[in-house]
Every structure is written in structure tokens, then in C-alpha cells.
Design a protein around this motif. Sequence first.
Motif, short mmCIF file in Angstrom:
data_model
loop_
_atom_site.label_atom_id
_atom_site.label_comp_id
_atom_site.label_asym_id
_atom_site.label_seq_id
_atom_site.Cartn_x
_atom_site.Cartn_y
_atom_site.Cartn_z
N ILE A 20 6.57 -4.71 7.66
CA ILE A 20 6.47 -6.00 6.99
C ILE A 20 5.67 -5.78 5.71
O ILE A 20 4.54 -5.33 5.75
CB ILE A 20 5.76 -7.04 7.88
N GLY A 21 6.29 -6.10 4.60
CA GLY A 21 5.62 -6.00 3.32
C GLY A 21 4.97 -7.33 2.96
O GLY A 21 5.54 -8.39 3.17
N VAL A 22 3.77 -7.24 2.43
CA VAL A 22 3.00 -8.42 2.03
C VAL A 22 2.71 -8.32 0.54
O VAL A 22 2.38 -7.25 0.02
CB VAL A 22 1.67 -8.50 2.81
N ASP A 64 -5.90 -4.36 4.84
CA ASP A 64 -6.12 -2.91 4.80
C ASP A 64 -7.05 -2.46 5.94
O ASP A 64 -6.73 -1.54 6.68
CB ASP A 64 -6.69 -2.52 3.44
N GLN A 65 -8.17 -3.13 6.09
CA GLN A 65 -9.17 -2.72 7.08
C GLN A 65 -8.76 -3.01 8.52
O GLN A 65 -9.22 -2.35 9.44
CB GLN A 65 -10.51 -3.40 6.78
N ASN A 66 -7.90 -3.99 8.72
CA ASN A 66 -7.48 -4.38 10.07
C ASN A 66 -6.01 -4.08 10.33
O ASN A 66 -5.41 -4.64 11.24
CB ASN A 66 -7.76 -5.87 10.29
N ASN A 67 -5.46 -3.17 9.57
CA ASN A 67 -4.03 -2.88 9.64
C ASN A 67 -3.59 -2.51 11.05
O ASN A 67 -2.57 -3.01 11.54
CB ASN A 67 -3.69 -1.76 8.66
N ASP A 103 4.55 -2.17 11.70
CA ASP A 103 3.59 -1.90 10.65
C ASP A 103 3.60 -3.02 9.61
O ASP A 103 4.61 -3.68 9.40
CB ASP A 103 3.92 -0.58 9.95
N ILE A 104 2.46 -3.20 8.97
CA ILE A 104 2.31 -4.20 7.92
C ILE A 104 1.50 -3.57 6.80
O ILE A 104 0.56 -2.80 7.05
CB ILE A 104 1.62 -5.48 8.45
N ALA A 105 1.89 -3.85 5.57
CA ALA A 105 1.18 -3.27 4.44
C ALA A 105 1.30 -4.17 3.22
O ALA A 105 2.33 -4.81 3.01
CB ALA A 105 1.76 -1.89 4.11
N VAL A 106 0.25 -4.18 2.41
CA VAL A 106 0.30 -4.87 1.12
C VAL A 106 1.12 -4.00 0.18
O VAL A 106 0.84 -2.81 0.00
CB VAL A 106 -1.11 -5.10 0.55
#
Length: 135
Positions: free
Chosen positions: A2-4, A21-24, A34-37
Amino acid sequence: MIGVAVMGYGVVGSGVVELIDQNNKIFSEKIGQDIAVKHILDVRDFPGNKYESLITKDFNDILSDPETEIVCETIGGAKVAYDFTKRCLCAGKSVVTSNKELVATHGTELLALAKEHGVDYDTTPYSKMPKKFLK
């Protein structure tokens, strides 16, 4: 994955980026993927910033990215934020916001647009992910 995208990189926007980022690992386990900015939209430059490679001044980078499914609106105000939020919802991207002015002036319309396009419009970015990503 999932892109944010985060629109606005002030106090709230930078906090959202740091939290993701810190709680990915925690978020990824909770939602099952997975999730990422992927993008940070701001008119300013941030030379030397840890996330400098993610920063863009071009809103279309967010709008045209099929991997960006969630957009966090932290710009503030009700003009640019409204236009960008509306365009994201119409493009099939869920939007979360902390923008009280935007919700007060356009909330009903934006909720209807989200429903029409099968996405979420949520005004509580720190309390939950859009419903479609939770198991």
C-alpha cells in the motif's frame, strides 16, 4: 504494498511520515501487507532531510501513481486542499485529513464523492486506516 502520499510536510505531515516509517512493521502486520510512504507533496525544499527523495512539488506524481492508494491531506485551508482531495477521491484514492476547515466547508460533498468512487474519506488520520485495508 500500500502506497501512501502525504500532502503537506509541516508539523502534522512530517509527523505522519515519521509515524508510518517508525511503526511500519506494526502497521504492516495489522493490515496484512506492506505499507510505505511513496510521495510527500510540498512547495518547499528540504535539503538533507531523511525523506528528501520522496518530496515532490508536482501533485500529478501522486495522482498518476497507481500504487498510491491512501493520501493524507495535511495542507490546511479549504482551497488547494479541497481541489487536491477532490481529485484524489475521483481518482480512486482514499483520503484521510486533519483539516477542520476542509471538513466543515466541504465534508458532505467529499464523503459523497468517496462513496461514489468506492474509497474512504476519513477525518481521523491517527486513529485508523481506511476501512478497506483492515481485516
